[in-house]
Design a protein around this motif. Sequence first.
Motif, PDB file in Angstrom:
ATOM      1  N   ARG A 132      -2.769  11.268   8.173  1.00 19.53           N
ATOM      2  CA  ARG A 132      -1.930  10.079   8.012  1.00 19.53           C
ATOM      3  C   ARG A 132      -2.830   8.931   7.588  1.00 19.53           C
ATOM      4  N   PHE A 133      -2.580   8.399   6.394  1.00 22.76           N
ATOM      5  CA  PHE A 133      -3.414   7.304   5.909  1.00 22.76           C
ATOM      6  C   PHE A 133      -2.654   6.494   4.865  1.00 22.76           C
ATOM      7  N   SER A 134      -3.243   5.377   4.472  1.00 26.05           N
ATOM      8  CA  SER A 134      -2.656   4.551   3.413  1.00 26.05           C
ATOM      9  C   SER A 134      -3.690   4.326   2.327  1.00 26.05           C
ATOM     10  N   MET A 135      -3.194   4.054   1.113  1.00 23.61           N
ATOM     11  CA  MET A 135      -4.068   3.871  -0.043  1.00 23.61           C
ATOM     12  C   MET A 135      -3.750   2.550  -0.737  1.00 23.61           C
ATOM     13  N   THR A 136      -4.648   2.148  -1.602  1.00 27.01           N
ATOM     14  CA  THR A 136      -4.468   0.937  -2.383  1.00 27.01           C
ATOM     15  C   THR A 136      -3.167   0.982  -3.170  1.00 27.01           C
ATOM     16  N   ALA A 137      -2.491  -0.176  -3.251  1.00 25.84           N
ATOM     17  CA  ALA A 137      -1.252  -0.267  -4.019  1.00 25.84           C
ATOM     18  C   ALA A 137      -1.475   0.225  -5.443  1.00 25.84           C
ATOM     19  N   GLY A 138      -0.547   1.047  -5.919  1.00 22.26           N
ATOM     20  CA  GLY A 138      -0.656   1.572  -7.272  1.00 22.26           C
ATOM     21  C   GLY A 138      -1.400   2.889  -7.370  1.00 22.26           C
ATOM     22  N   ARG A 194       0.833  -1.201   0.000  1.00 17.42           N
ATOM     23  CA  ARG A 194       0.000   0.000   0.000  1.00 17.42           C
ATOM     24  C   ARG A 194       0.869   1.253   0.000  1.00 17.42           C
ATOM     25  N   VAL A 195       0.256   2.377  -0.322  1.00 20.15           N
ATOM     26  CA  VAL A 195       0.964   3.655  -0.389  1.00 20.15           C
ATOM     27  C   VAL A 195       0.643   4.463   0.862  1.00 20.15           C
ATOM     28  N   GLY A 196       1.679   4.810   1.620  1.00 21.18           N
ATOM     29  CA  GLY A 196       1.486   5.599   2.831  1.00 21.18           C
ATOM     30  C   GLY A 196       1.554   7.091   2.545  1.00 21.18           C
ATOM     31  N   ILE A 197       0.682   7.845   3.197  1.00 20.19           N
ATOM     32  CA  ILE A 197       0.627   9.301   3.004  1.00 20.19           C
ATOM     33  C   ILE A 197       0.643  10.017   4.350  1.00 20.19           C
ATOM     34  N   LYS A 198       1.488  11.027   4.439  1.00 19.65           N
ATOM     35  CA  LYS A 198       1.441  11.981   5.545  1.00 19.65           C
ATOM     36  C   LYS A 198       1.330  13.352   4.906  1.00 19.65           C
ATOM     37  N   PRO A 207     -12.040   4.298  -0.369  1.00 15.61           N
ATOM     38  CA  PRO A 207     -11.712   5.050   0.844  1.00 15.61           C
ATOM     39  C   PRO A 207     -10.307   4.702   1.339  1.00 15.61           C
ATOM     40  N   VAL A 208      -9.590   5.684   1.832  1.00  7.76           N
ATOM     41  CA  VAL A 208      -8.251   5.439   2.381  1.00  7.76           C
ATOM     42  C   VAL A 208      -8.389   4.824   3.762  1.00  7.76           C
ATOM     43  N   GLN A 209      -7.322   4.202   4.240  1.00  9.95           N
ATOM     44  CA  GLN A 209      -7.302   3.642   5.589  1.00  9.95           C
ATOM     45  C   GLN A 209      -6.567   4.609   6.513  1.00  9.95           C
ATOM     46  N   VAL A 210      -7.279   5.203   7.448  1.00 12.83           N
ATOM     47  CA  VAL A 210      -6.706   6.180   8.363  1.00 12.83           C
ATOM     48  C   VAL A 210      -5.805   5.471   9.374  1.00 12.83           C
ATOM     49  N   GLU A 211      -4.625   6.031   9.594  1.00 17.79           N
ATOM     50  CA  GLU A 211      -3.700   5.449  10.573  1.00 17.79           C
ATOM     51  C   GLU A 211      -4.352   5.440  11.944  1.00 17.79           C
ATOM     52  N   GLY A 212      -4.357   4.300  12.583  1.00 14.55           N
ATOM     53  CA  GLY A 212      -4.977   4.181  13.894  1.00 14.55           C
ATOM     54  C   GLY A 212      -6.436   3.813  13.843  1.00 14.55           C
ATOM     55  N   GLY A 213      -6.976   3.688  12.626  1.00 18.67           N
ATOM     56  CA  GLY A 213      -8.374   3.319  12.474  1.00 18.67           C
ATOM     57  C   GLY A 213      -9.298   4.519  12.360  1.00 18.67           C
ATOM     58  N   GLY A 214     -10.564   4.251  12.133  1.00 20.09           N
ATOM     59  CA  GLY A 214     -11.555   5.317  12.002  1.00 20.09           C
ATOM     60  C   GLY A 214     -11.601   5.888  10.599  1.00 20.09           C
ATOM     61  N   SER A 215     -12.196   7.072  10.491  1.00 23.44           N
ATOM     62  CA  SER A 215     -12.306   7.744   9.196  1.00 23.44           C
ATOM     63  C   SER A 215     -12.336   9.242   9.437  1.00 23.44           C
ATOM     64  N   TYR A 216     -12.497   9.997   8.353  1.00 27.05           N
ATOM     65  CA  TYR A 216     -12.550  11.452   8.470  1.00 27.05           C
ATOM     66  C   TYR A 216     -13.981  11.978   8.419  1.00 27.05           C
TER      67      TYR A 216
END
Length: 323
Positions: free
Chosen positions: A294-300, A25-29, A276-285
């Motif tokens: 801080r979240f991660s996205m689908t590979a690619g 997955r792709v991590g984003i900050k 939807p992205v996966q929020v670091e630590g769980g939950g959503s926006y």
Amino acid sequence: MAQLKQSLVNKSLGEVNVSQLEDGRVGIKATILMRPNGIENAQTGLALDGSFSMQDMYGHSNDVLQDSIFAMDDPVPAVNSVQPVARKIAAYLANFDSDGGTSTIYFACGKLGAELEEIGDLTEESAPTATISGPKKWGTGTRIVPAMQHFLSLYENSPWLLALIVTDGLIDDLEEAKALSQIICEDMRDGKRGFTKFVVIGLGKDFSEVGSPARLALEALDDLDEDPIYGVPGQDLWDHKLAKDMTSLDQIFAEVVSANTIIARSAQVTDSFGLPVQVEGGGSYTDGLPALLRFSMTAGSTSFTITLPNGKQLVQDISGCEF
């Protein structure tokens, strides 16, 4: 993490960092760009590299050998490129300083680059005409710990401190800086020190290539909060910028934000596949969009989209990020 060039960052965002996670997955900050106006007792500082390698940038390169047999027959006219930059930064920072003046110093001076020389407090009025011609004693190394200690001591009881460090090359005391940073972060975590942020601005050819030693050193400081040895969870002391990529001085404040600062009551954040992205630590926006994401996205995934309740969308392309 690799930092996306500022010229590629959406104007509503302060900074975007991208990483490739182990699971593909792709991590984003990312941060929302906010100017910290009206902070009570805020203090600012500016440290300018005074090492020998900076002489040409201060316009002294053609003076060094002028009386020797090595003097150039047809020297290139010397240009002080640091002075206008320092004047502009100091005047800008002074607007956010409760005392109305930015404490300005030369660092990396003298033996081993361990000495400091004070320039003084520069205000919005005095900065535009300040003489910034370099230190009296050029340094034989580049050590940033003395500059850090100077501002930490000067503003020991300040609830909010932002200090900029301008340098042109490799940091010689990187491990010492990391160790001191750990102590500072622990003090912030434990309430013994107020908010503190150091922003390093790299200028010159040493930072031009991805993977250069000087650039890797800045990235190591920037990612120190995730360092397994020196990192203190939740405390992000450092940020870095490359001068050639900056498009606005407001970008100095790219990381002067908190995950506790909510800038929209709700939002949807999706990747380039519409998932939807996966929020670091769980939950959503959906219950609030913070200024620090801080979240991660689908590979690619090659971009992410922030959709606000009014339907407005902010799209950020990350395909140009250099790892």
